[in-house]
Design a protein around this motif. Structure first.
Motif, short mmCIF file in Angstrom:
data_model
loop_
_atom_site.label_atom_id
_atom_site.label_comp_id
_atom_site.label_asym_id
_atom_site.label_seq_id
_atom_site.Cartn_x
_atom_site.Cartn_y
_atom_site.Cartn_z
N PHE A 374 0.86 -1.18 0.00
CA PHE A 374 0.00 0.00 0.00
C PHE A 374 0.89 1.23 0.00
O PHE A 374 2.08 1.15 0.34
CB PHE A 374 -1.00 0.00 1.17
CG PHE A 374 -0.40 0.07 2.56
CD1 PHE A 374 -0.11 1.28 3.16
CD2 PHE A 374 -0.17 -1.11 3.28
CE1 PHE A 374 0.41 1.33 4.46
CE2 PHE A 374 0.36 -1.07 4.57
CZ PHE A 374 0.65 0.16 5.16
N ARG A 375 0.33 2.35 -0.42
CA ARG A 375 1.10 3.59 -0.44
C ARG A 375 0.66 4.50 0.69
O ARG A 375 -0.53 4.71 0.89
CB ARG A 375 0.92 4.33 -1.77
CG ARG A 375 1.84 5.54 -1.89
CD ARG A 375 1.47 6.43 -3.06
NE ARG A 375 0.32 7.26 -2.76
CZ ARG A 375 -0.14 8.25 -3.53
NH1 ARG A 375 0.49 8.51 -4.68
NH2 ARG A 375 -1.20 8.95 -3.21
N VAL A 376 1.67 4.99 1.39
CA VAL A 376 1.43 6.00 2.41
C VAL A 376 1.98 7.31 1.88
O VAL A 376 3.14 7.38 1.45
CB VAL A 376 2.16 5.64 3.72
CG1 VAL A 376 2.25 6.85 4.65
CG2 VAL A 376 1.47 4.49 4.42
N SER A 377 1.16 8.36 1.89
CA SER A 377 1.70 9.69 1.63
C SER A 377 1.96 10.29 3.01
O SER A 377 1.03 10.42 3.81
CB SER A 377 0.68 10.52 0.86
OG SER A 377 1.04 11.88 0.96
N TYR A 378 3.22 10.63 3.28
CA TYR A 378 3.53 11.18 4.61
C TYR A 378 3.58 12.71 4.60
O TYR A 378 4.20 13.31 5.47
CB TYR A 378 4.78 10.52 5.21
CG TYR A 378 6.05 10.57 4.40
CD1 TYR A 378 6.87 11.68 4.41
CD2 TYR A 378 6.44 9.48 3.64
CE1 TYR A 378 8.04 11.72 3.68
CE2 TYR A 378 7.62 9.49 2.90
CZ TYR A 378 8.41 10.62 2.93
OH TYR A 378 9.56 10.64 2.19
#
Ligand SMILES: Cc1ncc(COP(=O)(O)O)c(C=O)c1O
Length: 400
Positions: A374-378
């Motif tokens: 999954f992608r996390v945008s931080y």
């Protein structure tokens, strides 16, 4: 007769926008939601840029402009390429559009014929394959694995090239993995490209300024000037200057291609917003300290998220070189059942259950062409990141 076109049937709406919308809906309904889906800085556009836009309005710079950019902005973009990338372009080699997205789209529409293949390293930014499909081309994903730090190899690129290959889309640092190609890694790819003169290169340098530690950003033409005549180097102010809503992107490339892109734009949006162009001009020519401050901020957040996610059972999170994303692998979570009773058959099921059971919104890996991830945008506050990672950990600990 069908009302909707066959082309439209082949594309899907942006899954990242879908996640952001869903998170906003849940929030509006009173749920405690932490959105890690949106690919935009969480802070405001710098004041000097906003002031320049206000001045432009007061001075009446509110009319149509030249289709692909006002001359002052084109000049500033030439100066940017020379200053930051050591690349020399003339103003007639520059195109300005309504966001980086329109620039890439214009280039594909202007060049793709049915059957033309476009090589796209996966995991990829969600829009590349769909834009290629809208343009009538055929996307050819080349999968970069976790084992290779989400970067494709020269051998993989060589194997994907056929006589029908029109473009190779290159994005470093990458959305969604944050992976950045070093000088040597990119040189290995440009060496391959030098052997295939029919292949054009679309380098999407949108995250150029967000690179960490001692990583040095490089773009293909910088490494291999022999590719100058068939490379479109794309960039924009959205991510670097926290200007996502202003919608200004730009590119440099051969005059013939730039002219073709202007022709497409002239029949769609005409010019990019006049006020935004003056704002972007200030962004590129005004004080640049903002970029360094951002870099430090994002690097700290990356370190926080990577270390916290690596304590979650079933998750492996590599530490990327840039952008504001991480792309953890969740192979260890697949096949399990969540505390709320959801069967985690794939990464989409993981992201859905995570949102429903913990209120943390992430984008599932299948959307980017590599699963299970999954992608996390931080690009959000340290506090929100800490809380989100704590919830993700509890969710993973609850998987049986
Ligand atoms: C890799 C990449 N390229 C281009 C864009 C488009 O940027 P813009 O907002 O300027 O259209 C994005 C935005 O998410 C991106 O992640």
């Amino acid at each position: 007769m069908a009302f909707l076109s066959d082309t439209l049937a082949r594309v899907k709406p942006s899954p990242t926008i879908a996640v952001t919308t869903k998170a906003a809906e849940l929030k509006a309904a009173g749920r405690d939601v932490i959105g890690l889906g949106a690919g935009e800085p969480d802070f405001d556009t710098p004041q000097n840029i906003k002031d320049a836009a206000k001045r432009a309005i007061d001075e009446g710079k509110t009319k149509y402009t030249a289709v692909d950019g006002i001359p002052e902005l084109k000049k500033a973009i030439c100066a940017k390429f020379e200053r930051e990338n050591g690349l020399r372009y003339a103003p007639n080699q520059i195109s300005v559009g309504t966001g980086g997205k329109q620039i890439l789209y214009n280039a594909l529409i202007a060049t793709c014929n049915p059957g033309d293949e476009v090589i796209i390293p996966a995991p990829y930014w969600v829009s590349y394959p769909d834009m290629v499909l809208l343009a009538g081309g055929t996307p050819v994903p080349v999968v970069a694995t976790l084992e290779n730090d989400f970067k494709i190899t020269a051998a993989q690129l060589e194997a994907a090239i056929t006589p029908k290959t029109k473009w190779f889309i290159f994005n470093s640092p990458s959305n969604p993995t944050g992976a950045g190609y070093s000088h040597d890694e990119l040189k290995a790819l440009t060496d391959v490209l030098m052997r295939h003169p029919q292949v054009w290169i679309m380098s999407d340098d949108m995250y150029e300024h967000l690179v960490f530690d001692d990583f040095e950003f490089v773009t293909p033409v910088q490494i291999e000037p022999g590719l100058y005549d068939r490379t479109l180097t794309c960039n924009g102010v959205s991510k670097a200057y926290a200007m996502t809503g202003w919608r200004i992107g730009y590119a440099a490339g051969p005059v013939e291609l730039i002219k073709a892109m202007a022709k497409v734009q002239s029949q769609s949006t005409s010019n990019p917003c006049s006020v935004s162009q003056y704002a972007a001009l200030e962004g590129l020519t005004g004080p640049q300290e903002f970029l360094t401050e951002n870099k430090a901020l994002f690097q700290r957040r990356r370190d926080l998220v990577v270390s916290m996610l690596n304590t979650c059972p079933g998750i492996t999170c590599p530490k990327p070189e840039g952008a504001f994303y991480v792309y953890p692998d969740i192979a260890g979570c697949i096949g399990k059942t969540s505390a709320g009773g959801a069967h985690i058959v794939d990464d989409e099921a993981f992201a859905t259950a995570l949102l429903e059971e913990t209120g943390v919104a992430v984008v599932f890996g299948a959307a980017f062409g590599l699963s299970p991830n999954f992608r996390v945008s931080y690009a959000t506050s340290d506090e929100a990141l800490r809380e989100a990672c704590t919830r993700i950990k509890a969710f993973c600990e609850g998987l049986k």
